[in-house]
Write an enzyme that holds these catalytic residues in place. Structure first.
Site, PDB file in Angstrom:
ATOM      1  N   CYS A   9      27.717   1.366  60.782  1.00  0.00           N
ATOM      2  CA  CYS A   9      26.220   2.450  60.170  1.00  0.00           C
ATOM      3  C   CYS A   9      26.664   3.659  59.719  1.00  0.00           C
ATOM      4  CB  CYS A   9      25.343   2.296  61.179  1.00  0.00           C
ATOM      5  SG  CYS A   9      23.784   3.452  60.605  1.00  0.00           S
ATOM      6  N   CYS A  12      24.917   6.161  61.711  1.00  0.00           N
ATOM      7  CA  CYS A  12      25.573   6.335  63.141  1.00  0.00           C
ATOM      8  C   CYS A  12      26.783   7.257  63.252  1.00  0.00           C
ATOM      9  CB  CYS A  12      25.660   4.923  63.749  1.00  0.00           C
ATOM     10  SG  CYS A  12      24.153   4.385  64.120  1.00  0.00           S
ATOM     11  N   ASP A  35      21.450  15.643  51.581  1.00  0.00           N
ATOM     12  CA  ASP A  35      21.804  14.370  50.606  1.00  0.00           C
ATOM     13  C   ASP A  35      23.040  14.646  49.668  1.00  0.00           C
ATOM     14  OD1 ASP A  35      21.732  11.867  48.556  1.00  0.00           O
ATOM     15  OD2 ASP A  35      20.156  11.508  49.849  1.00  0.00           O
ATOM     16  N   HIS A  51      19.742   4.268  66.676  1.00  0.00           N
ATOM     17  CA  HIS A  51      19.658   3.467  65.355  1.00  0.00           C
ATOM     18  C   HIS A  51      18.502   2.149  65.309  1.00  0.00           C
ATOM     19  CE1 HIS A  51      21.679   1.209  62.212  1.00  0.00           C
ATOM     20  NE2 HIS A  51      21.117   0.119  62.842  1.00  0.00           N
ATOM     21  N   ASN A  90      11.900   4.957  52.825  1.00  0.00           N
ATOM     22  CA  ASN A  90      12.177   3.616  51.955  1.00  0.00           C
ATOM     23  C   ASN A  90      12.616   2.445  52.857  1.00  0.00           C
ATOM     24  OD1 ASN A  90      12.223   5.120  49.525  1.00  0.00           O
ATOM     25  ND2 ASN A  90      14.124   5.535  49.840  1.00  0.00           N
ATOM     26  N   THR A  98      19.265   1.867  51.256  1.00  0.00           N
ATOM     27  CA  THR A  98      20.449   1.582  51.113  1.00  0.00           C
ATOM     28  C   THR A  98      21.308   1.720  52.463  1.00  0.00           C
ATOM     29  OG1 THR A  98      21.367   3.970  50.293  1.00  0.00           O
ATOM     30  CG2 THR A  98      20.754   2.236  48.580  1.00  0.00           C
ATOM     31  N   HIS A 101      19.199   2.504  58.684  1.00  0.00           N
ATOM     32  CA  HIS A 101      19.281   3.486  59.855  1.00  0.00           C
ATOM     33  C   HIS A 101      17.827   4.303  59.412  1.00  0.00           C
ATOM     34  CE1 HIS A 101      20.920   5.885  63.026  1.00  0.00           C
ATOM     35  NE2 HIS A 101      20.103   6.741  62.555  1.00  0.00           N
ATOM     36  N   HIS A 103      15.214   6.862  58.223  1.00  0.00           N
ATOM     37  CA  HIS A 103      15.399   8.098  57.925  1.00  0.00           C
ATOM     38  C   HIS A 103      14.578   8.554  56.889  1.00  0.00           C
ATOM     39  CE1 HIS A 103      17.634   5.579  54.985  1.00  0.00           C
ATOM     40  NE2 HIS A 103      17.377   6.700  53.933  1.00  0.00           N
ATOM     41  N   HIS A 105      13.563  11.203  53.592  1.00  0.00           N
ATOM     42  CA  HIS A 105      14.039  12.131  52.621  1.00  0.00           C
ATOM     43  C   HIS A 105      13.017  13.407  52.508  1.00  0.00           C
ATOM     44  CE1 HIS A 105      16.983   9.249  50.441  1.00  0.00           C
ATOM     45  NE2 HIS A 105      16.184   8.405  51.218  1.00  0.00           N
TER      46      HIS A 105
END
Length: 117
Positions: A9, A12, A35, A51, A90, A98, A101, A103, A105
């Protein structure tokens, strides 16, 4: 196992410090970094250290960390000087995820349009 670092990952590895990132905030359980392909003047990812493949699984398993993730996203926006911002989770490849894990934005710094999602 969910919650455990995954050796393959990307996020990670960033949490562990094995891959560099431009960190803007770090707590005991959450990390925020810029990003590498920003879609807005402010584009920061906020991730839990643990995770889970997506935000829903994180919230179901560890709601306190999910809450901290959202609180940190708001603090990132404040620290970056944006009052109007978008938070995006997402989930799944069809939604544009993509890295599997959890997250969020944080996008801001210019007027938001639908094409930014």
């Amino acid at each position: 196992m969910a919650g455990e670092p995954q050796p393959d990952c990307l996020f990670c590895k960033i949490v562990a410090g094995d891959i560099p990132a431009t960190v803007v905030r770090r707590t005991e359980r959450v990390l925020a970094f810029r990003d590498i392909a920003p879609k807005a003047p402010v584009h920061v990812l906020v991730i839990p250290h643990v995770h889970y493949p997506n935000a829903a699984e994180l919230a179901a398993a560890e709601p306190e960390i999910a809450g901290e993730l959202l609180a940190e996203a708001g603090l990132v926006a404040r620290d970056e000087g944006v009052e109007d911002y978008r938070l995006i989770f997402n989930t799944g490849t069809g939604a544009g995820q993509t890295v599997f894990h959890a997250h969020v934005h944080v996008l801001g710094g210019k007027p938001m349009t639908e094409s930014m999602v």
